[in-house]
Write an enzyme that holds these catalytic residues in place. Structure first.
Site, mmCIF file in Angstrom:
data_model
loop_
_atom_site.group_PDB
_atom_site.id
_atom_site.type_symbol
_atom_site.label_atom_id
_atom_site.label_comp_id
_atom_site.label_asym_id
_atom_site.label_seq_id
_atom_site.Cartn_x
_atom_site.Cartn_y
_atom_site.Cartn_z
ATOM 1 N N GLU A 88 0.822 -1.203 0.000
ATOM 2 C CA GLU A 88 0.000 0.000 0.000
ATOM 3 C C GLU A 88 0.860 1.259 0.000
ATOM 4 O OE1 GLU A 88 -4.143 -1.097 2.156
ATOM 5 O OE2 GLU A 88 -2.341 -1.504 3.336
ATOM 6 N N GLU A 108 -4.219 -9.943 3.068
ATOM 7 C CA GLU A 108 -5.171 -9.660 4.141
ATOM 8 C C GLU A 108 -6.477 -10.443 4.036
ATOM 9 O OE1 GLU A 108 -2.798 -5.762 3.745
ATOM 10 O OE2 GLU A 108 -3.517 -7.375 2.437
#
Length: 219
Positions: A88, A108
């Protein structure tokens, strides 16, 4: 105090409460030394605590501006594993250079979460819907060459040249005039959220504004 890899969570909180470059470097050094001492070789990346901290936001945004639309250009130099929050962070930068050994992953969803530090929004804007869904849902690992082919990184370099390659790109970008950089970033990034007709009007307005500025500039 400075925490090592065995107390990673308090270390992140500590870093999110201050932005002291010397302290950050020292934390990384201690972290790496402790990890290496027990046979763990890894690279620390600031995770949720830093990314969500308001102070980090103020630094990134400058004078209350959207960090994506400022005249400041950011270049990520990536090696090792850019996983979850690390990926990210790469997506938050304007451009990225990766070492050949770099690997990228969003794990995730398979662990009861989703990429929650803007990954679900930056990935489709950078990579397109297909790859954003693929990475977010499958947890697939991709290598540096794949990252290059899908637009995640702009360049792949040998690890020994990574810092130099990223520095060369950053220096090249730093020569660009700030006003034009801001206009180009605004047209591209804001245009993604507009219907095509409105995005084209935005582009024309920005281009006209730059032309007007150039005519008024002395010399």
């Amino acid at each position: 105090s400075i925490h090592g890899f065995r107390t990673e969570f308090p270390m992140n909180i500590g870093l999110s409460c201050t932005w002291n470059p010397r302290l950050v470097r020292e934390v990384f050094r201690v972290n790496a030394a402790e990890s290496a001492a027990v046979g763990i070789n890894w690279v620390f990346t600031p995770m949720v605590n830093i990314a969500r901290d308001p102070r980090w936001g103020r630094i990134a945004e400058g004078f209350g501006e959207d960090p994506f639309l400022t005249s400041i250009l950011t270049v990520a130099a990536v090696h090792g594993y850019a996983v979850g929050g690390g990926l990210e962070m790469v997506l938050l930068c304007d451009l990225a250079v990766a070492a050949k050994e770099a690997r990228f992953c969003f794990p995730e969803t398979g662990r009861g979460m989703i990429p929650g530090v803007c990954g679900t929004q930056t990935a489709p804007r950078r990579l397109g819907l297909g790859w954003a869904l693929d990475l977010s849902l499958t947890g697939r690992w991709i290598d540096a060459e794949t990252a290059l082919s899908i637009g995640l990184v702009a360049e792949v370099a040998p690890l020994r040249r990574l810092r130099a390659a990223a520095g060369d790109l950053a220096r090249e970008l730093s020569r660009l005039p700030g006003l034009q950089v801001r206009a180009a970033k605004t047209a591209v990034r804001e245009g993604l959220d507009l219907p095509l007709s409105q995005a084209l009007r935005l582009e024309r307005r920005l281009a006209a504004a730059l032309e007007g500025f150039a005519r008024r500039a002395p010399g």
